[in-house]
Motif scaffolding. Structure first.
Motif, PDB file in Angstrom:
ATOM      1  N   ILE A 285      43.348  41.237  41.094  1.00  0.00           N
ATOM      2  CA  ILE A 285      43.938  40.410  40.043  1.00  0.00           C
ATOM      3  C   ILE A 285      44.247  39.021  40.605  1.00  0.00           C
ATOM      4  O   ILE A 285      44.811  38.900  41.693  1.00  0.00           O
ATOM      5  N   THR A 286      43.891  37.980  39.873  1.00  0.00           N
ATOM      6  CA  THR A 286      44.296  36.628  40.233  1.00  0.00           C
ATOM      7  C   THR A 286      45.711  36.434  39.698  1.00  0.00           C
ATOM      8  O   THR A 286      45.918  36.310  38.480  1.00  0.00           O
ATOM      9  N   ALA A 287      46.697  36.458  40.591  1.00  0.00           N
ATOM     10  CA  ALA A 287      48.092  36.563  40.160  1.00  0.00           C
ATOM     11  C   ALA A 287      48.906  35.321  40.452  1.00  0.00           C
ATOM     12  O   ALA A 287      48.799  34.709  41.518  1.00  0.00           O
ATOM     13  N   SER A 288      49.735  34.960  39.465  1.00  0.00           N
ATOM     14  CA  SER A 288      50.814  34.001  39.624  1.00  0.00           C
ATOM     15  C   SER A 288      52.104  34.743  39.301  1.00  0.00           C
ATOM     16  O   SER A 288      52.065  35.879  38.838  1.00  0.00           O
TER      17      SER A 288
ATOM     18  N   GLU B 193      52.671  39.703  44.504  1.00  0.00           N
ATOM     19  CA  GLU B 193      51.477  38.874  44.369  1.00  0.00           C
ATOM     20  C   GLU B 193      50.386  39.333  45.331  1.00  0.00           C
ATOM     21  O   GLU B 193      49.210  39.420  44.952  1.00  0.00           O
ATOM     22  N   ARG B 194      50.765  39.617  46.561  1.00  0.00           N
ATOM     23  CA  ARG B 194      49.780  40.051  47.548  1.00  0.00           C
ATOM     24  C   ARG B 194      49.123  41.364  47.120  1.00  0.00           C
ATOM     25  O   ARG B 194      47.894  41.517  47.209  1.00  0.00           O
TER      26      ARG B 194
ATOM     27  N   GLN C 223      41.253  39.165  34.203  1.00  0.00           N
ATOM     28  CA  GLN C 223      41.265  38.708  35.592  1.00  0.00           C
ATOM     29  C   GLN C 223      42.593  38.117  36.036  1.00  0.00           C
ATOM     30  O   GLN C 223      42.971  38.253  37.191  1.00  0.00           O
ATOM     31  N   THR C 224      43.294  37.446  35.141  1.00  0.00           N
ATOM     32  CA  THR C 224      44.472  36.684  35.537  1.00  0.00           C
ATOM     33  C   THR C 224      45.757  37.275  34.965  1.00  0.00           C
ATOM     34  O   THR C 224      45.766  37.811  33.856  1.00  0.00           O
TER      35      THR C 224
ATOM     36  N   SER D 182      47.142  32.913  31.006  1.00  0.00           N
ATOM     37  CA  SER D 182      46.613  34.091  31.696  1.00  0.00           C
ATOM     38  C   SER D 182      46.187  35.155  30.698  1.00  0.00           C
ATOM     39  O   SER D 182      46.494  35.081  29.507  1.00  0.00           O
TER      40      SER D 182
ATOM     41  N   GLU E 221      46.756  40.703  44.186  1.00  0.00           N
ATOM     42  CA  GLU E 221      45.513  40.083  44.648  1.00  0.00           C
ATOM     43  C   GLU E 221      44.620  41.123  45.323  1.00  0.00           C
ATOM     44  O   GLU E 221      43.404  41.145  45.110  1.00  0.00           O
ATOM     45  N   ASP E 222      45.211  42.000  46.123  1.00  0.00           N
ATOM     46  CA  ASP E 222      44.435  43.042  46.794  1.00  0.00           C
ATOM     47  C   ASP E 222      43.861  44.042  45.796  1.00  0.00           C
ATOM     48  O   ASP E 222      42.873  44.733  46.100  1.00  0.00           O
TER      49      ASP E 222
END
Length: 206
Positions: A159-162, A151-152, A136-137, A40, A155-156
């Motif tokens: 960000i592309t999140a793990s 995470e939610r 981005q990640t 990431s 993402e909102d």
């Protein structure tokens, strides 16, 4: 007839509410058990309490976990997050950055985002920093029960999140503590999905 219909409608609403609450709690429990650490742009450590620049035990557990991820090459940088409470000399983000610098992380690999009194504000600030830098990640580091909502919100914020949650610290010590956190996070997650607002409360998970 109208009375029976009203009872049936009320019963259906109660059943739906129970199912929604139960499925959300199950999702929080399930997500807490996962550990995703893809390559990431950054590791993002959600803030928690600090005392005169010294991270609390909850915060320290997160920072130590982020340090291990960094040493494993998950991302080339660590972002610490969290604002300054009234009367505090240090922000959560700065306390975290200082802790990691003293642990040997290069200063150029650290970014302190000193904004936010709760997760929602913090993730929006991190999202803005990511956008400015073309990142981005992210791999989020927080307590297991906080993962789904964090995470939610990430993402909102674009960000592309793990997430790679901590497995140590006060938030995971006992089943009673775990159960309490899951209940609170269930309410907080449902509130966020319904209103787009966050909730203040336990350190670092508002």
């Amino acid at each position: 007839m109208a009375g029976r219909l009203a009872v049936r409608v009320a019963g259906a609403l109660v059943t739906a509410a129970v199912l929604l609450t139960g499925s959300t709690a199950l999702a929080i429990w399930w997500t807490a058990r996962q550990d995703a650490r893809p390559d990431s742009d950054a590791i993002v450590v959600l803030g928690s309490a600090q005392y005169n620049g010294v991270p609390s035990s909850i915060f320290e557990a997160r920072l130590e976990h982020a340090l291990r991820l960094y040493e494993d090459g998950v991302a080339p940088r660590i972002v610490t997050v969290g604002g300054r409470a009234a009367g505090d000399e240090f922000s959560e983000a700065e306390a975290g950055r200082q802790y990691l610098a003293e642990a040997g992380v290069d200063e150029d690999a650290l970014l302190a985002v000193e904004e936010g009194v709760d997760t929602l504000e913090s993730m929006r600030a991190v999202g803005a920093e990511f956008d400015d830098r073309g990142w981005q990640t992210a791999v989020l580091v927080t307590d297991p029960w906080h993962v789904l909502r964090a995470e939610r919100m990430a993402e909102d914020a674009g960000i592309t999140a793990s997430s790679s949650p901590t497995r140590q610290g006060p938030a995971v010590h006992t089943r009673t503590t775990q159960f309490r956190y899951i209940l609170r996070e269930t309410a907080a997650y449902l509130l966020y999905r319904a209103t787009g607002e966050s909730v203040a409360g336990a350190p670092g998970i508002g």
